[in-house]
Design a protein around this motif. Sequence first.
Motif, PDB file in Angstrom:
ATOM      1  N   CYS A 263       4.228  -3.116  -6.972  1.00  0.00           N
ATOM      2  CA  CYS A 263       2.999  -2.319  -7.076  1.00  0.00           C
ATOM      3  C   CYS A 263       2.853  -1.888  -8.518  1.00  0.00           C
ATOM      4  CB  CYS A 263       3.070  -1.114  -6.155  1.00  0.00           C
ATOM      5  SG  CYS A 263       1.719   0.069  -6.362  1.00  0.00           S
ATOM      6  N   ALA A 264       1.763  -2.317  -9.145  1.00  0.00           N
ATOM      7  CA  ALA A 264       1.524  -2.014 -10.546  1.00  0.00           C
ATOM      8  C   ALA A 264       0.315  -1.098 -10.685  1.00  0.00           C
ATOM      9  CB  ALA A 264       1.298  -3.294 -11.326  1.00  0.00           C
ATOM     10  N   ALA A 265       0.456  -0.093 -11.531  1.00  0.00           N
ATOM     11  CA  ALA A 265      -0.646   0.816 -11.822  1.00  0.00           C
ATOM     12  C   ALA A 265      -1.335   0.368 -13.105  1.00  0.00           C
ATOM     13  CB  ALA A 265      -0.129   2.238 -11.994  1.00  0.00           C
ATOM     14  N   SER A 266      -2.648   0.416 -13.066  1.00  0.00           N
ATOM     15  CA  SER A 266      -3.412   0.050 -14.251  1.00  0.00           C
ATOM     16  C   SER A 266      -4.521   1.067 -14.464  1.00  0.00           C
ATOM     17  CB  SER A 266      -3.998  -1.352 -14.102  1.00  0.00           C
ATOM     18  OG  SER A 266      -4.909  -1.396 -13.012  1.00  0.00           O
ATOM     19  N   GLY A 267      -4.995   1.141 -15.719  1.00  0.00           N
ATOM     20  CA  GLY A 267      -6.051   2.086 -16.051  1.00  0.00           C
ATOM     21  C   GLY A 267      -5.573   3.064 -17.098  1.00  0.00           C
ATOM     22  N   SER A 268      -6.310   4.144 -17.240  1.00  0.00           N
ATOM     23  CA  SER A 268      -6.019   5.135 -18.255  1.00  0.00           C
ATOM     24  C   SER A 268      -5.456   6.405 -17.625  1.00  0.00           C
ATOM     25  CB  SER A 268      -7.301   5.469 -19.028  1.00  0.00           C
ATOM     26  OG  SER A 268      -7.050   6.457 -19.999  1.00  0.00           O
ATOM     27  N   PHE A 269      -4.270   6.784 -18.029  1.00  0.00           N
ATOM     28  CA  PHE A 269      -3.630   7.994 -17.513  1.00  0.00           C
ATOM     29  C   PHE A 269      -2.521   8.402 -18.476  1.00  0.00           C
ATOM     30  CE2 PHE A 269      -0.122   5.370 -16.167  1.00  0.00           C
ATOM     31  CZ  PHE A 269      -0.708   4.193 -15.723  1.00  0.00           C
ATOM     32  N   LEU A 270      -2.030   9.636 -18.327  1.00  0.00           N
ATOM     33  CA  LEU A 270      -0.955  10.103 -19.192  1.00  0.00           C
ATOM     34  C   LEU A 270       0.396   9.517 -18.783  1.00  0.00           C
ATOM     35  CD1 LEU A 270      -1.676  13.901 -19.824  1.00  0.00           C
ATOM     36  CD2 LEU A 270      -2.104  11.940 -21.334  1.00  0.00           C
ATOM     37  N   ARG A 271       0.698   9.623 -17.502  1.00  0.00           N
ATOM     38  CA  ARG A 271       1.971   9.103 -16.996  1.00  0.00           C
ATOM     39  C   ARG A 271       1.914   9.088 -15.474  1.00  0.00           C
ATOM     40  NH1 ARG A 271       3.152  14.328 -18.616  1.00  0.00           N
ATOM     41  NH2 ARG A 271       3.704  15.748 -16.902  1.00  0.00           N
ATOM     42  N   ILE A 272       2.917   8.441 -14.908  1.00  0.00           N
ATOM     43  CA  ILE A 272       3.052   8.420 -13.466  1.00  0.00           C
ATOM     44  C   ILE A 272       4.308   9.189 -13.079  1.00  0.00           C
ATOM     45  CG2 ILE A 272       3.321   6.990 -11.412  1.00  0.00           C
ATOM     46  CD1 ILE A 272       1.838   4.795 -12.851  1.00  0.00           C
ATOM     47  N   ASN A 273       4.160  10.106 -12.179  1.00  0.00           N
ATOM     48  CA  ASN A 273       5.297  10.879 -11.711  1.00  0.00           C
ATOM     49  C   ASN A 273       5.986  10.100 -10.584  1.00  0.00           C
ATOM     50  OD1 ASN A 273       4.793  12.957 -13.619  1.00  0.00           O
ATOM     51  ND2 ASN A 273       3.154  13.709 -12.306  1.00  0.00           N
ATOM     52  N   ALA A 274       6.090  10.661  -9.416  1.00  0.00           N
ATOM     53  CA  ALA A 274       6.768   9.958  -8.337  1.00  0.00           C
ATOM     54  C   ALA A 274       5.959   8.744  -7.872  1.00  0.00           C
ATOM     55  CB  ALA A 274       7.001  10.886  -7.158  1.00  0.00           C
ATOM     56  N   MET A 275       6.665   7.716  -7.473  1.00  0.00           N
ATOM     57  CA  MET A 275       6.053   6.530  -6.864  1.00  0.00           C
ATOM     58  C   MET A 275       6.798   6.235  -5.572  1.00  0.00           C
ATOM     59  SD  MET A 275       5.471   4.011 -10.135  1.00  0.00           S
ATOM     60  CE  MET A 275       4.059   3.136  -9.420  1.00  0.00           C
ATOM     61  N   GLY A 276       6.091   5.706  -4.621  1.00  0.00           N
ATOM     62  CA  GLY A 276       6.754   5.466  -3.342  1.00  0.00           C
ATOM     63  C   GLY A 276       6.077   4.400  -2.521  1.00  0.00           C
ATOM     64  N   TRP A 277       6.727   4.094  -1.427  1.00  0.00           N
ATOM     65  CA  TRP A 277       6.205   3.141  -0.448  1.00  0.00           C
ATOM     66  C   TRP A 277       6.142   3.817   0.917  1.00  0.00           C
ATOM     67  CZ3 TRP A 277       4.296  -1.554  -1.698  1.00  0.00           C
ATOM     68  CH2 TRP A 277       4.642  -2.077  -2.940  1.00  0.00           C
ATOM     69  N   TYR A 278       5.053   3.547   1.600  1.00  0.00           N
ATOM     70  CA  TYR A 278       4.857   4.008   2.970  1.00  0.00           C
ATOM     71  C   TYR A 278       4.490   2.786   3.804  1.00  0.00           C
ATOM     72  CZ  TYR A 278       4.660   8.797   1.201  1.00  0.00           C
ATOM     73  OH  TYR A 278       4.965  10.004   0.624  1.00  0.00           O
ATOM     74  N   ARG A 279       4.586   2.923   5.106  1.00  0.00           N
ATOM     75  CA  ARG A 279       4.170   1.812   5.959  1.00  0.00           C
ATOM     76  C   ARG A 279       3.492   2.336   7.219  1.00  0.00           C
ATOM     77  NH1 ARG A 279      10.006  -0.544   8.214  1.00  0.00           N
ATOM     78  NH2 ARG A 279      10.372   1.087   9.787  1.00  0.00           N
ATOM     79  N   GLN A 280       2.648   1.486   7.773  1.00  0.00           N
ATOM     80  CA  GLN A 280       1.945   1.842   8.999  1.00  0.00           C
ATOM     81  C   GLN A 280       1.909   0.647   9.922  1.00  0.00           C
ATOM     82  OE1 GLN A 280      -1.951   3.563   8.432  1.00  0.00           O
ATOM     83  NE2 GLN A 280      -1.912   4.496  10.465  1.00  0.00           N
ATOM     84  N   ALA A 281       2.564   0.786  11.053  1.00  0.00           N
ATOM     85  CA  ALA A 281       2.551  -0.251  12.076  1.00  0.00           C
ATOM     86  C   ALA A 281       1.356  -0.019  12.998  1.00  0.00           C
ATOM     87  CB  ALA A 281       3.851  -0.218  12.870  1.00  0.00           C
ATOM     88  N   PRO A 282       0.933  -1.043  13.719  1.00  0.00           N
ATOM     89  CA  PRO A 282      -0.203  -0.889  14.631  1.00  0.00           C
ATOM     90  C   PRO A 282       0.002   0.262  15.608  1.00  0.00           C
ATOM     91  CG  PRO A 282       0.356  -3.185  14.409  1.00  0.00           C
ATOM     92  CD  PRO A 282       1.430  -2.422  13.696  1.00  0.00           C
ATOM     93  N   GLU A 283      -0.982   1.096  15.710  1.00  0.00           N
ATOM     94  CA  GLU A 283      -1.012   2.217  16.640  1.00  0.00           C
ATOM     95  C   GLU A 283       0.065   3.259  16.344  1.00  0.00           C
ATOM     96  OE1 GLU A 283      -0.965   0.706  20.605  1.00  0.00           O
ATOM     97  OE2 GLU A 283      -2.836  -0.388  20.367  1.00  0.00           O
ATOM     98  N   LYS A 284       0.555   3.280  15.124  1.00  0.00           N
ATOM     99  CA  LYS A 284       1.530   4.288  14.724  1.00  0.00           C
ATOM    100  C   LYS A 284       1.039   5.002  13.469  1.00  0.00           C
ATOM    101  CE  LYS A 284       5.724   2.301  16.722  1.00  0.00           C
ATOM    102  NZ  LYS A 284       7.152   1.923  16.443  1.00  0.00           N
ATOM    103  N   GLN A 285       1.610   6.172  13.222  1.00  0.00           N
ATOM    104  CA  GLN A 285       1.243   6.908  12.027  1.00  0.00           C
ATOM    105  C   GLN A 285       1.926   6.317  10.800  1.00  0.00           C
ATOM    106  OE1 GLN A 285       2.204  11.066  12.859  1.00  0.00           O
ATOM    107  NE2 GLN A 285       0.102  11.431  13.505  1.00  0.00           N
ATOM    108  N   ARG A 286       1.303   6.540   9.658  1.00  0.00           N
ATOM    109  CA  ARG A 286       1.912   6.110   8.399  1.00  0.00           C
ATOM    110  C   ARG A 286       3.187   6.914   8.177  1.00  0.00           C
ATOM    111  NH1 ARG A 286      -1.973   5.237   3.265  1.00  0.00           N
ATOM    112  NH2 ARG A 286      -3.055   4.161   4.981  1.00  0.00           N
ATOM    113  N   GLU A 287       4.240   6.216   7.735  1.00  0.00           N
ATOM    114  CA  GLU A 287       5.516   6.883   7.524  1.00  0.00           C
ATOM    115  C   GLU A 287       6.088   6.545   6.154  1.00  0.00           C
ATOM    116  OE1 GLU A 287       8.600   5.585  10.190  1.00  0.00           O
ATOM    117  OE2 GLU A 287       8.179   3.450   9.869  1.00  0.00           O
ATOM    118  N   LEU A 288       6.895   7.451   5.654  1.00  0.00           N
ATOM    119  CA  LEU A 288       7.556   7.238   4.377  1.00  0.00           C
ATOM    120  C   LEU A 288       8.625   6.162   4.508  1.00  0.00           C
ATOM    121  CD1 LEU A 288       8.258   8.181   1.424  1.00  0.00           C
ATOM    122  CD2 LEU A 288       9.958   9.667   2.510  1.00  0.00           C
TER     123      LEU A 288
END
Length: 120
Positions: free
Chosen positions: A22-47
């Motif tokens: 996962c790459a961030a692009s554009g104009s910004f000062l910096r990126i703090n935390a980065m993470g991945w989440y997932r969502q299975a069918p009919e389930k809530q998004r989870e860390l």
Amino acid sequence: QVQLVESGGGLVQPGGSLRLSCAASGSFLRINAMGWYRQAPEKQRELVAVVTSGGSTNYADSMKGRFTISRDNAKNTVYLQMNSLKPEDTAVYYCNADVQMSIWSMRPLWGQGTQVTVSS
């Protein structure tokens, strides 16, 4: 405009591996935390996992020992190495980043998601 672009999803057999990026692009000062989440069918998004700008990591219990999160600050990119994949890992995986837009403003951003399917 700041955006997160994910890649690396796909179909893999049980026990196999995939690497998401996962790459961030554009104009910004910096990126703090980065993470991945997932969502299975009919389930809530989870860390799945998160990594700070200093490299500290945290994982959901079910991913510990199988998934590894890392980042390249110079490339504003976060990775998720997934090993020993199981059918229950099938989900849409989303990248998330806390982007410092200015000294006064921080925005949480999400990627568009990438499908991971674990099936024989």
